[in-house]
Design a protein around this motif. Structure first.
Motif, PDB file in Angstrom:
ATOM      1  N   LEU A 172       0.858  -1.171   0.000  1.00 50.48           N
ATOM      2  CA  LEU A 172       0.000   0.000   0.000  1.00 50.48           C
ATOM      3  C   LEU A 172       0.902   1.231   0.000  1.00 50.48           C
ATOM      4  O   LEU A 172       2.045   1.173   0.468  1.00 50.48           O
ATOM      5  N   ARG A 173       0.360   2.345  -0.462  1.00 50.85           N
ATOM      6  CA  ARG A 173       1.057   3.618  -0.316  1.00 50.85           C
ATOM      7  C   ARG A 173       0.127   4.602   0.371  1.00 50.85           C
ATOM      8  O   ARG A 173      -0.954   4.901  -0.144  1.00 50.85           O
ATOM      9  N   LEU A 174       0.565   5.074   1.495  1.00 53.19           N
ATOM     10  CA  LEU A 174      -0.178   6.074   2.239  1.00 53.19           C
ATOM     11  C   LEU A 174       0.328   7.458   1.866  1.00 53.19           C
ATOM     12  O   LEU A 174       1.510   7.649   1.637  1.00 53.19           O
ATOM     13  N   SER A 175      -0.594   8.403   1.842  1.00 51.34           N
ATOM     14  CA  SER A 175      -0.246   9.797   1.580  1.00 51.34           C
ATOM     15  C   SER A 175      -0.727  10.653   2.737  1.00 51.34           C
ATOM     16  O   SER A 175      -1.734  10.351   3.376  1.00 51.34           O
ATOM     17  N   CYS A 176      -0.021  11.721   2.955  1.00 50.66           N
ATOM     18  CA  CYS A 176      -0.392  12.685   3.995  1.00 50.66           C
ATOM     19  C   CYS A 176      -0.157  14.067   3.402  1.00 50.66           C
ATOM     20  O   CYS A 176       0.989  14.452   3.155  1.00 50.66           O
ATOM     21  N   THR A 177      -1.240  14.797   3.192  1.00 49.90           N
ATOM     22  CA  THR A 177      -1.155  16.111   2.572  1.00 49.90           C
ATOM     23  C   THR A 177      -1.437  17.186   3.609  1.00 49.90           C
ATOM     24  O   THR A 177      -2.385  17.078   4.392  1.00 49.90           O
ATOM     25  N   SER A 211      14.095  18.280   4.266  1.00 48.04           N
ATOM     26  CA  SER A 211      14.436  18.220   2.840  1.00 48.04           C
ATOM     27  C   SER A 211      14.193  16.854   2.230  1.00 48.04           C
ATOM     28  O   SER A 211      14.185  16.703   1.009  1.00 48.04           O
ATOM     29  N   GLY A 212      14.017  15.853   3.083  1.00 50.41           N
ATOM     30  CA  GLY A 212      13.818  14.493   2.596  1.00 50.41           C
ATOM     31  C   GLY A 212      15.088  13.696   2.417  1.00 50.41           C
ATOM     32  O   GLY A 212      15.036  12.543   1.969  1.00 50.41           O
ATOM     33  N   ASP A 213      16.231  14.269   2.785  1.00 43.01           N
ATOM     34  CA  ASP A 213      17.487  13.571   2.545  1.00 43.01           C
ATOM     35  C   ASP A 213      17.887  12.647   3.682  1.00 43.01           C
ATOM     36  O   ASP A 213      18.909  11.952   3.591  1.00 43.01           O
ATOM     37  N   TYR A 238       9.060  21.608   8.029  1.00 44.29           N
ATOM     38  CA  TYR A 238       8.762  20.616   9.060  1.00 44.29           C
ATOM     39  C   TYR A 238       9.363  19.259   8.725  1.00 44.29           C
ATOM     40  O   TYR A 238       9.187  18.744   7.619  1.00 44.29           O
ATOM     41  N   ALA A 239      10.025  18.678   9.723  1.00 42.75           N
ATOM     42  CA  ALA A 239      10.280  17.254   9.661  1.00 42.75           C
ATOM     43  C   ALA A 239       8.963  16.541   9.948  1.00 42.75           C
ATOM     44  O   ALA A 239       8.111  17.068  10.674  1.00 42.75           O
ATOM     45  N   MET A 240       8.792  15.368   9.375  1.00 47.60           N
ATOM     46  CA  MET A 240       7.529  14.659   9.490  1.00 47.60           C
ATOM     47  C   MET A 240       7.752  13.245  10.002  1.00 47.60           C
ATOM     48  O   MET A 240       8.828  12.670   9.831  1.00 47.60           O
ATOM     49  N   GLY A 241       6.706  12.714  10.595  1.00 41.14           N
ATOM     50  CA  GLY A 241       6.791  11.345  11.079  1.00 41.14           C
ATOM     51  C   GLY A 241       5.528  10.562  10.778  1.00 41.14           C
ATOM     52  O   GLY A 241       4.475  11.138  10.520  1.00 41.14           O
ATOM     53  N   TRP A 242       5.686   9.253  10.785  1.00 46.26           N
ATOM     54  CA  TRP A 242       4.550   8.337  10.681  1.00 46.26           C
ATOM     55  C   TRP A 242       4.525   7.461  11.928  1.00 46.26           C
ATOM     56  O   TRP A 242       5.574   6.966  12.383  1.00 46.26           O
ATOM     57  N   PHE A 243       3.333   7.281  12.463  1.00 46.17           N
ATOM     58  CA  PHE A 243       3.101   6.432  13.623  1.00 46.17           C
ATOM     59  C   PHE A 243       1.944   5.504  13.307  1.00 46.17           C
ATOM     60  O   PHE A 243       1.209   5.709  12.346  1.00 46.17           O
ATOM     61  N   ARG A 244       1.786   4.496  14.148  1.00 45.82           N
ATOM     62  CA  ARG A 244       0.623   3.618  14.013  1.00 45.82           C
ATOM     63  C   ARG A 244       0.134   3.223  15.391  1.00 45.82           C
ATOM     64  O   ARG A 244       0.894   3.257  16.366  1.00 45.82           O
ATOM     65  N   ASP A 256       7.243  15.095  -1.016  1.00 49.49           N
ATOM     66  CA  ASP A 256       7.258  16.027  -2.152  1.00 49.49           C
ATOM     67  C   ASP A 256       6.833  17.370  -1.597  1.00 49.49           C
ATOM     68  O   ASP A 256       5.646  17.609  -1.377  1.00 49.49           O
ATOM     69  N   ASN A 257       7.805  18.239  -1.349  1.00 50.14           N
ATOM     70  CA  ASN A 257       7.484  19.517  -0.704  1.00 50.14           C
ATOM     71  C   ASN A 257       6.644  20.418  -1.603  1.00 50.14           C
ATOM     72  O   ASN A 257       5.864  21.222  -1.115  1.00 50.14           O
ATOM     73  N   ALA A 258       6.803  20.293  -2.895  1.00 47.95           N
ATOM     74  CA  ALA A 258       5.990  21.096  -3.816  1.00 47.95           C
ATOM     75  C   ALA A 258       4.518  20.729  -3.709  1.00 47.95           C
ATOM     76  O   ALA A 258       3.644  21.577  -3.886  1.00 47.95           O
ATOM     77  N   LYS A 259       4.245  19.464  -3.414  1.00 45.39           N
ATOM     78  CA  LYS A 259       2.863  19.001  -3.258  1.00 45.39           C
ATOM     79  C   LYS A 259       2.431  18.979  -1.800  1.00 45.39           C
ATOM     80  O   LYS A 259       1.304  18.572  -1.499  1.00 45.39           O
ATOM     81  N   LYS A 260       3.333  19.371  -0.902  1.00 46.36           N
ATOM     82  CA  LYS A 260       3.030  19.381   0.531  1.00 46.36           C
ATOM     83  C   LYS A 260       2.552  18.006   1.000  1.00 46.36           C
ATOM     84  O   LYS A 260       1.598  17.896   1.772  1.00 46.36           O
ATOM     85  N   THR A 261       3.205  17.001   0.531  1.00 49.14           N
ATOM     86  CA  THR A 261       2.768  15.638   0.800  1.00 49.14           C
ATOM     87  C   THR A 261       3.940  14.774   1.237  1.00 49.14           C
ATOM     88  O   THR A 261       5.033  14.867   0.667  1.00 49.14           O
ATOM     89  N   VAL A 262       3.683  13.941   2.231  1.00 51.51           N
ATOM     90  CA  VAL A 262       4.639  12.922   2.646  1.00 51.51           C
ATOM     91  C   VAL A 262       3.989  11.570   2.409  1.00 51.51           C
ATOM     92  O   VAL A 262       2.771  11.418   2.573  1.00 51.51           O
ATOM     93  N   TYR A 263       4.813  10.612   1.997  1.00 52.53           N
ATOM     94  CA  TYR A 263       4.312   9.297   1.627  1.00 52.53           C
ATOM     95  C   TYR A 263       4.915   8.222   2.528  1.00 52.53           C
ATOM     96  O   TYR A 263       6.026   8.368   3.043  1.00 52.53           O
TER      97      TYR A 263
END
Length: 124
Positions: free
Chosen positions: A18-23, A54-56, A32-38, A73-80
């Protein structure tokens, strides 16, 4: 103020993907640095992974390392969150969050904004 909306969850068989998106809303997503939790009912929210502004740079929980991949993708304001080789124990509600404070990306206490979550169910 930042609002996050997750999508992409669903029901999948073990071994599937699956691919999750977060916009995000707002103009400063790239700051912002981003995180995923469950989280599963009755248990604490569990760190899955994190990504730098930066995603690096990425970081993963041992339980998902080699199977899950975070990107942004910072241009789309989305983390996957790409979920591969899924296992029944990956079943949970998955949340993205904005990291705001602290040296540790693992602690949910260091995250200030959360999405509503998206359910991932893996059948055996």
């Amino acid at each position: 103020q930042v609002q996050l909306v997750e999508s992409g969850g669903g029901l999948v068989q073990a071994g599937g993907s699956l691919r999750l998106s977060c916009t995000a809303s707002g103009r400063t997503f790239s700051s912002y640095a981003m995180g995923w939790f469950r989280q599963v009912p009755g248990k604490d929210r569990e760190f899955v992974g994190a990504i730098s502004r930066s995603g690096d740079s990425t970081q993963y929980a041992d339980s998902v390392k080699g199977r899950f991949t975070i990107s942004r993708d910072n241009a789309k304001k989305t983390v996957y969150l790409q979920l591969n080789s899924l296992k029944p124990e990956d079943t949970a509600v998955y949340y993205c969050a904005v990291r705001q404070t602290g040296a540790s990306a693992v602690s949910p206490l260091n995250y200030g904004y959360w999405g509503q979550g998206t359910q991932v169910t893996v059948s055996s």
